[in-house]
Design a protein around this motif. Structure first.
Motif, PDB file in Angstrom:
ATOM      1  N   ARG A 284      25.192  40.637  45.892  1.00 41.04           N
ATOM      2  CA  ARG A 284      24.785  41.236  47.165  1.00 41.04           C
ATOM      3  C   ARG A 284      25.766  40.873  48.276  1.00 41.04           C
ATOM      4  N   HIS A 285      26.255  39.640  48.233  1.00 38.81           N
ATOM      5  CA  HIS A 285      27.230  39.209  49.239  1.00 38.81           C
ATOM      6  C   HIS A 285      28.533  39.996  49.111  1.00 38.81           C
ATOM      7  N   VAL A 286      28.978  40.214  47.900  1.00 39.73           N
ATOM      8  CA  VAL A 286      30.209  40.986  47.686  1.00 39.73           C
ATOM      9  C   VAL A 286      30.039  42.410  48.203  1.00 39.73           C
ATOM     10  N   GLU A 287      28.893  43.028  47.949  1.00 43.50           N
ATOM     11  CA  GLU A 287      28.651  44.379  48.446  1.00 43.50           C
ATOM     12  C   GLU A 287      28.694  44.393  49.968  1.00 43.50           C
ATOM     13  N   GLU A 288      28.120  43.370  50.593  1.00 44.42           N
ATOM     14  CA  GLU A 288      28.127  43.309  52.054  1.00 44.42           C
ATOM     15  C   GLU A 288      29.552  43.146  52.582  1.00 44.42           C
ATOM     16  N   VAL A 289      30.354  42.312  51.916  1.00 41.04           N
ATOM     17  CA  VAL A 289      31.738  42.105  52.337  1.00 41.04           C
ATOM     18  C   VAL A 289      32.533  43.403  52.209  1.00 41.04           C
ATOM     19  N   CYS A 290      32.335  44.119  51.109  1.00 45.32           N
ATOM     20  CA  CYS A 290      33.042  45.389  50.918  1.00 45.32           C
ATOM     21  C   CYS A 290      32.658  46.398  51.999  1.00 45.32           C
ATOM     22  N   ALA A 291      31.368  46.477  52.300  1.00 47.80           N
ATOM     23  CA  ALA A 291      30.902  47.415  53.319  1.00 47.80           C
ATOM     24  C   ALA A 291      31.445  47.044  54.699  1.00 47.80           C
TER      25      ALA A 291
ATOM     26  N   ARG B  36      37.252  48.246  48.614  1.00 47.29           N
ATOM     27  CA  ARG B  36      36.511  48.489  47.387  1.00 47.29           C
ATOM     28  C   ARG B  36      36.480  47.296  46.449  1.00 47.29           C
ATOM     29  N   GLU B  37      37.419  46.385  46.626  1.00 46.48           N
ATOM     30  CA  GLU B  37      37.529  45.236  45.735  1.00 46.48           C
ATOM     31  C   GLU B  37      37.659  43.945  46.535  1.00 46.48           C
ATOM     32  N   VAL B  38      37.310  42.852  45.892  1.00 44.80           N
ATOM     33  CA  VAL B  38      37.509  41.527  46.465  1.00 44.80           C
ATOM     34  C   VAL B  38      38.185  40.647  45.420  1.00 44.80           C
ATOM     35  N   ASP B  39      38.702  39.522  45.868  1.00 45.07           N
ATOM     36  CA  ASP B  39      39.086  38.428  44.990  1.00 45.07           C
ATOM     37  C   ASP B  39      38.070  37.307  45.214  1.00 45.07           C
ATOM     38  N   ILE B  40      37.859  36.485  44.197  1.00 46.81           N
ATOM     39  CA  ILE B  40      36.939  35.364  44.319  1.00 46.81           C
ATOM     40  C   ILE B  40      37.630  34.088  43.877  1.00 46.81           C
ATOM     41  N   VAL B  41      37.416  33.021  44.647  1.00 46.63           N
ATOM     42  CA  VAL B  41      37.847  31.682  44.252  1.00 46.63           C
ATOM     43  C   VAL B  41      36.587  30.827  44.160  1.00 46.63           C
ATOM     44  N   GLY B  42      36.320  30.269  42.981  1.00 43.29           N
ATOM     45  CA  GLY B  42      35.134  29.457  42.791  1.00 43.29           C
ATOM     46  C   GLY B  42      35.487  28.067  42.311  1.00 43.29           C
ATOM     47  N   HIS B  43      34.901  27.062  42.948  1.00 45.18           N
ATOM     48  CA  HIS B  43      35.115  25.677  42.530  1.00 45.18           C
ATOM     49  C   HIS B  43      33.943  25.221  41.681  1.00 45.18           C
ATOM     50  N   SER B  44      34.221  24.652  40.517  1.00 39.95           N
ATOM     51  CA  SER B  44      33.213  24.046  39.658  1.00 39.95           C
ATOM     52  C   SER B  44      32.110  25.055  39.315  1.00 39.95           C
ATOM     53  N   LEU B  45      30.858  24.753  39.659  1.00 35.73           N
ATOM     54  CA  LEU B  45      29.760  25.663  39.365  1.00 35.73           C
ATOM     55  C   LEU B  45      29.966  27.031  40.003  1.00 35.73           C
ATOM     56  N   GLY B  46      30.618  27.067  41.174  1.00 30.37           N
ATOM     57  CA  GLY B  46      30.872  28.341  41.838  1.00 30.37           C
ATOM     58  C   GLY B  46      31.665  29.298  40.969  1.00 30.37           C
ATOM     59  N   GLY B  47      32.622  28.762  40.212  1.00 34.60           N
ATOM     60  CA  GLY B  47      33.393  29.611  39.315  1.00 34.60           C
ATOM     61  C   GLY B  47      32.549  30.169  38.191  1.00 34.60           C
ATOM     62  N   LEU B  48      31.581  29.374  37.706  1.00 32.19           N
ATOM     63  CA  LEU B  48      30.717  29.842  36.625  1.00 32.19           C
ATOM     64  C   LEU B  48      29.760  30.925  37.126  1.00 32.19           C
ATOM     65  N   ILE B  49      29.257  30.758  38.343  1.00 30.34           N
ATOM     66  CA  ILE B  49      28.411  31.789  38.951  1.00 30.34           C
ATOM     67  C   ILE B  49      29.185  33.089  39.079  1.00 30.34           C
ATOM     68  N   ALA B  50      30.429  32.988  39.559  1.00 33.64           N
ATOM     69  CA  ALA B  50      31.249  34.183  39.721  1.00 33.64           C
ATOM     70  C   ALA B  50      31.559  34.823  38.375  1.00 33.64           C
ATOM     71  N   ARG B  51      31.813  34.018  37.360  1.00 30.33           N
ATOM     72  CA  ARG B  51      32.082  34.589  36.040  1.00 30.33           C
ATOM     73  C   ARG B  51      30.868  35.340  35.507  1.00 30.33           C
ATOM     74  N   TYR B  52      29.684  34.766  35.696  1.00 31.62           N
ATOM     75  CA  TYR B  52      28.477  35.455  35.223  1.00 31.62           C
ATOM     76  C   TYR B  52      28.313  36.792  35.942  1.00 31.62           C
ATOM     77  N   TYR B  53      28.557  36.803  37.247  1.00 30.82           N
ATOM     78  CA  TYR B  53      28.484  38.050  38.012  1.00 30.82           C
ATOM     79  C   TYR B  53      29.471  39.087  37.479  1.00 30.82           C
ATOM     80  N   VAL B  54      30.693  38.648  37.222  1.00 32.10           N
ATOM     81  CA  VAL B  54      31.733  39.564  36.736  1.00 32.10           C
ATOM     82  C   VAL B  54      31.434  40.060  35.327  1.00 32.10           C
ATOM     83  N   GLN B  55      31.068  39.136  34.462  1.00 35.04           N
ATOM     84  CA  GLN B  55      30.980  39.438  33.033  1.00 35.04           C
ATOM     85  C   GLN B  55      29.642  40.038  32.616  1.00 35.04           C
ATOM     86  N   ARG B  56      28.555  39.650  33.278  1.00 34.57           N
ATOM     87  CA  ARG B  56      27.232  40.052  32.837  1.00 34.57           C
ATOM     88  C   ARG B  56      26.502  40.972  33.801  1.00 34.57           C
ATOM     89  N   LEU B  57      26.941  41.052  35.063  1.00 32.32           N
ATOM     90  CA  LEU B  57      26.236  41.871  36.049  1.00 32.32           C
ATOM     91  C   LEU B  57      27.085  43.025  36.565  1.00 32.32           C
TER      92      LEU B  57
END
Length: 293
Positions: free
Chosen positions: A133-140, A145-166
């Protein structure tokens, strides 16, 4: 194995010499922790969001676009225009990225956005939905149309799940992870009281879910892992190892887990990773390893 050319230009320090290297990294971790404790209160609230230009054309897929279709960037949109979303680790907040934000801003990144998720969040999947939802808000807000993400530790795993599974791969061009337990990490028994910590363990249902096939995932992964990271057990668990993902694993020498988001050589490598234009439509996913710091 593939080594990215931009990383070969970075300064290299000698490889670790135990126990001297471990001692030096531990001292640096304590210094970073002290500084971060001072900055921590300033990152407790969500950052202010300044309005941007209206999206033109609309950032979302047009009617009839098949789910999971990769959206092309806006015509003529340079890397500097693509927003960067920064996602912190467990029991942390956006203050951990103060130095990295400055580095990216100094080199022309105009749109930098941080997301704080609650430490009371009990399911990584819930945090991944919030990220979406945050990414959609940032794009709007930015008209991109696209973003880059930098995730530290658990943040990277959250981002991977979003990318890979959602389906987040249609929005995320490059995902950079810093000390992220892609393969699951062994943790102290007491820390496993928190449900999200249990999800980060090797063999958890969530880690096994990320091992499932991910055909057509077009996000490019750059994973930084440190051989002196005492949080990642074993240290190689911070590497992306998946046949369907286009990933490069970057070995960091001489520093530990907490220093990854603040080390200047790592910050320079992250910036270069976000600016490179590798992995376009039709390329074959590949994995590789190279070194920095």
């Amino acid at each position: 194995m593939k080594a990215l050319p931009f990383l070969s230009l970075l300064p290299r320090l000698p490889g670790p010499r135990f126990p001297a290297a471990l001692l030096g990294a531990t001292v640096l971790e304590l210094v970073v922790l002290t500084g971060h404790l001072v900055a921590y209160p300033f990152g407790l609230t969500q950052e202010r969001r300044t309005p941007g230009p209206p999206p033109d054309p609309p950032p979302g897929p047009s009617p009839g676009t098949p789910p999971g279709t990769r959206l092309s960037p806006l015509p003529g949109s340079p890397a500097a225009e693509r927003p960067v979303v920064l996602l912190h680790g467990f029991i942390d907040n956006r203050s951990v990225f103060v130095l990295l934000r400055r580095t990216l801003a100094r080199h022309g990144r105009r749109h930098l956005a941080s997301l704080n998720y609650s430490p009371l969040t009990r399911d990584l999947r819930t945090a991944a939905e919030l990220l979406g939802r945050h990414v959609e808000e940032v794009c709007a807000r930015t008209g991109q149309r696209e973003v880059d993400i930098v995730g530290h530790s658990l943040g990277g795993l959250i981002a991977r799940y979003y990318v890979q599974r959602l389906g987040g791969d249609r929005r995320v061009r490059t995902l950079v992870t810093l000390g992220t337990p892609h393969g699951g990490t062994a943790v102290a028994p007491g820390a496993g009281i928190h449900p999200i910590v249990r999800q980060m363990r090797g063999g958890s249902a969530l880690i096994e879910e990320l091992r499932r096939p991910a055909p057509g995932c077009r996000t490019r992964f750059v994973s930084f892992w440190s051989e002196l990271d005492q949080v990642m057990v074993p240290v190689e668990t911070a590497c992306v190892d998946h046949p369907d993902l286009d990933a490069v694993n970057v070995r960091v020498t001489g520093i530990g887990h907490l220093a990854l988001p603040v080390h200047p050589a790592v910050a320079a490598a992250v910036r270069e990773a976000l600016e490179t234009q590798e992995t376009r439509e039709g390329t074959v996913p590949s994995t590789g390893t190279t070194s920095v710091a």
